[in-house]
Design a protein around this motif. Structure first.
Motif, short mmCIF file in Angstrom:
data_model
loop_
_atom_site.label_atom_id
_atom_site.label_comp_id
_atom_site.label_asym_id
_atom_site.label_seq_id
_atom_site.Cartn_x
_atom_site.Cartn_y
_atom_site.Cartn_z
N VAL A 1 0.01 -0.84 -4.57
CA VAL A 1 -1.42 -0.51 -4.60
C VAL A 1 -1.59 0.91 -4.10
CG1 VAL A 1 -3.70 -1.08 -3.71
CG2 VAL A 1 -2.09 -2.92 -4.24
N LEU A 2 -2.08 1.81 -4.95
CA LEU A 2 -2.33 3.18 -4.53
C LEU A 2 -3.64 3.23 -3.74
CD1 LEU A 2 -1.43 5.18 -7.78
CD2 LEU A 2 0.07 4.48 -5.90
N VAL A 3 -3.60 3.84 -2.57
CA VAL A 3 -4.76 3.88 -1.66
C VAL A 3 -5.12 5.34 -1.39
CG1 VAL A 3 -5.65 3.25 0.61
CG2 VAL A 3 -4.06 1.71 -0.58
N LEU A 4 -6.37 5.69 -1.65
CA LEU A 4 -6.87 7.04 -1.32
C LEU A 4 -7.93 6.92 -0.23
CD1 LEU A 4 -7.14 10.09 -1.81
CD2 LEU A 4 -8.79 9.56 -3.62
N GLN A 5 -7.71 7.62 0.88
CA GLN A 5 -8.65 7.65 1.99
C GLN A 5 -9.43 8.97 2.01
OE1 GLN A 5 -5.66 7.30 5.04
NE2 GLN A 5 -5.88 5.07 5.23
N ASN A 6 -10.56 8.95 2.71
CA ASN A 6 -11.34 10.16 2.98
C ASN A 6 -11.80 10.87 1.70
OD1 ASN A 6 -11.10 10.01 5.91
ND2 ASN A 6 -8.93 10.48 5.57
N ALA A 7 -12.26 10.07 0.75
CA ALA A 7 -12.82 10.63 -0.48
C ALA A 7 -14.22 10.07 -0.73
CB ALA A 7 -11.92 10.30 -1.67
N GLY A 8 -14.89 9.66 0.36
CA GLY A 8 -16.22 9.08 0.24
C GLY A 8 -17.32 10.12 0.36
N PRO A 9 -18.55 9.67 0.65
CA PRO A 9 -19.69 10.59 0.72
C PRO A 9 -19.46 11.77 1.68
CG PRO A 9 -20.45 8.32 0.73
CD PRO A 9 -18.95 8.27 0.82
N LYS A 10 -18.91 11.49 2.85
CA LYS A 10 -18.64 12.56 3.82
C LYS A 10 -17.21 13.08 3.69
CE LYS A 10 -21.83 10.82 7.36
NZ LYS A 10 -21.94 10.23 8.72
N ALA B 1 0.82 -1.20 0.00
CA ALA B 1 0.00 0.00 0.00
C ALA B 1 0.86 1.26 0.00
CB ALA B 1 -0.92 0.01 1.22
N VAL B 2 0.49 2.18 -0.88
CA VAL B 2 1.03 3.55 -0.85
C VAL B 2 -0.17 4.45 -0.57
CG1 VAL B 2 2.19 5.35 -2.15
CG2 VAL B 2 2.86 2.95 -2.47
N VAL B 3 -0.21 5.03 0.62
CA VAL B 3 -1.44 5.64 1.13
C VAL B 3 -1.43 7.16 1.01
CG1 VAL B 3 -2.95 5.85 3.15
CG2 VAL B 3 -1.68 3.72 2.75
N PHE B 4 -2.54 7.69 0.52
CA PHE B 4 -2.80 9.13 0.53
C PHE B 4 -4.01 9.35 1.42
CE2 PHE B 4 -0.86 8.02 -3.54
CZ PHE B 4 0.26 8.85 -3.52
N THR B 5 -3.86 10.22 2.41
CA THR B 5 -4.89 10.36 3.43
C THR B 5 -6.04 11.29 3.02
OG1 THR B 5 -3.65 12.15 4.48
CG2 THR B 5 -3.25 9.90 5.28
N SER B 6 -5.87 11.99 1.90
CA SER B 6 -6.91 12.91 1.43
C SER B 6 -6.60 13.30 -0.01
CB SER B 6 -6.98 14.16 2.30
OG SER B 6 -5.78 14.92 2.14
N LEU B 7 -7.55 13.97 -0.63
CA LEU B 7 -7.32 14.49 -1.98
C LEU B 7 -6.16 15.49 -1.98
CD1 LEU B 7 -11.03 15.01 -3.03
CD2 LEU B 7 -9.46 13.35 -4.01
N GLN B 8 -6.10 16.32 -0.95
CA GLN B 8 -5.03 17.29 -0.87
C GLN B 8 -3.68 16.61 -0.71
OE1 GLN B 8 -5.59 20.33 2.10
NE2 GLN B 8 -3.52 21.15 1.87
N ASP B 9 -3.63 15.59 0.13
CA ASP B 9 -2.38 14.85 0.33
C ASP B 9 -1.93 14.22 -0.98
OD1 ASP B 9 -0.25 13.57 1.73
OD2 ASP B 9 -1.46 11.75 1.85
N MET B 10 -2.88 13.67 -1.73
CA MET B 10 -2.53 13.07 -3.02
C MET B 10 -2.01 14.13 -3.99
SD MET B 10 -4.87 10.75 -5.60
CE MET B 10 -5.92 12.10 -6.14
N ALA B 11 -2.68 15.27 -4.05
CA ALA B 11 -2.25 16.34 -4.95
C ALA B 11 -0.84 16.82 -4.63
CB ALA B 11 -3.23 17.50 -4.89
N GLU B 12 -0.50 16.85 -3.34
CA GLU B 12 0.80 17.37 -2.92
C GLU B 12 1.93 16.36 -3.11
OE1 GLU B 12 0.09 18.47 1.11
OE2 GLU B 12 -0.93 20.36 0.60
N ARG B 13 1.64 15.07 -3.02
CA ARG B 13 2.73 14.09 -2.98
C ARG B 13 2.82 13.13 -4.16
NH1 ARG B 13 3.22 10.26 0.56
NH2 ARG B 13 1.04 10.06 1.20
N LEU B 14 1.75 12.98 -4.92
CA LEU B 14 1.70 11.93 -5.94
C LEU B 14 2.86 12.01 -6.93
CD1 LEU B 14 -0.09 9.57 -7.12
CD2 LEU B 14 -1.00 11.29 -8.69
#
Length: 573
Positions: free
Chosen positions: A433-442, A408-421
């Motif tokens: 495996v790229l993992v994106l967290q905190n991008a669901g309904p809430k 797993a290569v984890v990004f904790t948010s959309l912002q984290d992904m944008a900054e580090r990808l």
């Protein structure tokens, strides 16, 4: 004429004097220039979903004129009225965030204004489900038409279509093989006219499943936006609207358990968007039903993908129209459909299939013996990473990655992904495996179409075109790749996805229907105790507050709990 048709007498404003209410209403409607003779006709509302921000709906004014012509020919009085319009690329943070708002707008305006039937004009991704959700809740006779898909564009002799080719060519730009000048030139050729994305995106998917569900006149889903047939179909829709007003044929008589199963079956057969699962679940909830995800998964094993359209195949919606449209697909899978389901024509689906013209030699809709993909377009996954389920569009994935174990290569948010990808020193390999967290309904909020995580730039430059990517987000139906979506519960709600850390091993086995985090249970329990819910901002007032209080998870369509016919939690506002 049915006694149920009340015309101007329907739903009077409350002044304590019904006679005065009708007198006042007539006085003001006459200010629009209507005569008493016109006002005695059945009133057909038409949802005007035109917007200057919405190219998918650029042809709505033309459609309204054609619908009005059909209504007048059938003896009704057409009255159009505005409804929220959403375009996928112009809705912050995402159109999914405001889909439920559009459904509420539709429901309340249909209920509040006098109309004996309503014509729903959908198009861009979330507009069709929003209108059907609102119509199901209002339960006034309703019929759907759509704006239709765009025609294709061209660049250097290559046929282009939004937005599968948008993503493919942008990926090449990120990899450095297309420069700034050329990508700017391409942007003017991907969407050459009005209408929705011309591939099997969410708009095309929802049009096709709505026709299969019986809410649209046969043949309407695939007609290109610029074709004369699109206007003729709109005219016929207006005529039929007057008839359903007289018959009292309501959405709840057409959108039933059987018709929803037919819609899910067609979703598999056409290689439709994963978003279709969420939207059909939301529509079902308005009807007091729940989608059986295990049954949907089983349908996939029985129903091959027959339609050769991008992103699962090579063609475009205008090709499907030329090949005979959805009716050819329905004929091919007729033995798998519930043919007794009633449609908006007043006839059953089986009768409509029998009445459809025979197909002709073509290679867009494949025979059962030669499908694009066997085993269904969409597969449901479960496991300790997704206790309530997740899905993958296996028909658009890389076959070699459908069984995979990776780090797993984890990004904790959309912002984290944008900054580090795209950082040169990001610790990432092609088999991770790229993992994106905190991008669901809430988490995002609004469950954006961020599940199509870009390939890290340094890997893209090495020629890597696909990786396993997992998230609690959605992805566009136009997207492709080995992407696990809709993981539920979402990370922001404390789901196991929130507990994944860099270096954890993740196992994907699509054939077995599983997605698993290979971490000892006691370690997961320790992480769960340390987990804190993300801090949600700007949720103290307005629609945003309502959204966070009421939004449900993906398996329930991300609808608001209180809008379902039978709420799950009986929350109070």
């Amino acid at each position: 004429m049915s006694d149920k048709i009340k015309g101007m007498r329907k739903g009077l404003a409350n002044y304590g004097d019904a006679g005065f209410s009708l007198f006042l209403r007539k006085a003001f409607i006459k200010a629009m220039g209507y005569s008493d003779k016109a006002l005695d006709r059945p009133i057909i509302g038409i949802t005007n979903t035109y917007s200057g921000y919405n190219a998918c709906h650029r042809n709505v004014p033309e459609l309204i004129e054609a619908i009005k012509r059909g209504v007048l020919m059938a003896g009704g009085l057409p009255i159009d009225f505005p409804i929220i319009s959403m375009h996928e690329a112009f809705s912050h943070p995402t159109s999914m965030f405001t889909r439920n708002l559009m459904s509420m707008d539709a429901e309340e305006m249909i209920r509040a204004q006098p109309m004996d039937a309503v014509v729903l004009i959908g198009g861009c991704d979330k507009t069709v489900p929003a209108l059907l959700m609102g119509a199901a809740s209002a339960d006034v006779p309703a019929i759907l038409t759509v704006t239709g898909p765009m025609i294709t564009g061209s660049h250097k002799g290559e046929r282009l279509g939004a937005c599968t080719d948008c993503r493919r060519l942008w990926g090449q730009h990120r990899a450095g093989t297309i420069d700034e000048q050329e990508i700017e030139e391409i942007s003017g050729k991907l969407a050459p006219g009005p209408g929705t994305c011309m591939v099997m995106g969410t708009a095309s998917t929802m049009a096709l499943v709505s026709e299969a569900m019986g809410m649209m006149l046969p043949g309407g889903a695939a007609i290109p936006a610029v074709h004369a047939d699109r206007l003729r179909h709109a005219e016929a829709t207006g005529e039929r609207a007057v008839e359903i007003a007289r018959e009292g044929l309501k959405p709840t008589s057409v959108m039933t358990e059987a018709s929803l199963r037919n819609a899910l079956r067609v979703l598999q057969a056409v290689g439709g968007s994963t978003n279709g699962v969420v939207h059909l679940a939301a529509i079902a909830g308005r009807l007091g039903l729940d989608i059986d995800m295990q049954e949907f998964d089983r349908m996939g094993t029985e129903t091959p993908v027959l339609v050769d359209l991008k992103p699962s195949g090579q063609g475009y919606m205008e090709d499907l129209h030329k090949a005979g449209g959805l009716q050819v697909v329905l004929k091919n899978i007729a033995h798998l459909l519930e043919k007794d389901a009633l449609t908006i024509t007043g006839r059953t689906l089986g009768e409509e299939i029998e009445a459809a013209p025979p197909s002709w030699p073509q290679n867009v809709v494949r025979p059962l013996s030669d499908p694009i993909h066997s085993g269904g377009g969409i597969r449901v996954l479960r496991g300790n990473l997704a206790p309530n389920g997740a899905i993958i569009k296996q028909a658009a994935a890389t076959p070699e990655l459908l069984k995979h174990r990776g780090r797993a290569v984890v990004f904790t948010s959309l912002q984290d992904m944008a900054e580090r990808l795209d950082l040169p020193d990001l610790d990432v390999r092609a088999d991770d495996v790229l993992v994106l967290q905190n991008a669901g309904p809430k988490g995002a909020p609004g469950m954006p179409e961020a599940g199509y995580l870009p390939i890290p730039k340094k890997l893209a430059a090495q020629g890597v075109k696909d990786m396993v990517r997992i998230s609690d987000a959605r992805m566009s139906g136009t997207a492709f790749g080995s992407i696990v979506l809709h993981i539920s519960p979402e990370a922001a709600d404390g789901g196991p996805l929130a507990l994944v850390r860099d270096g954890d091993m993740i196992e994907l086995n699509v054939e077995a229907g599983s997605i698993r985090l290979d971490v000892p249970e006691d370690e997961l329990q320790r992480r769960a105790k340390e987990w804190n819910m993300p801090e949600f901002v700007d949720i103290e007032r307005g629609y945003r507050r309502l959204y966070f209080q009421q939004v449900l998870q993906a398996e329930h369509g991300c609808d608001f709990d209180f809008l379902r016919k039978y709420p799950l939690n009986n929350k109070t506002l």
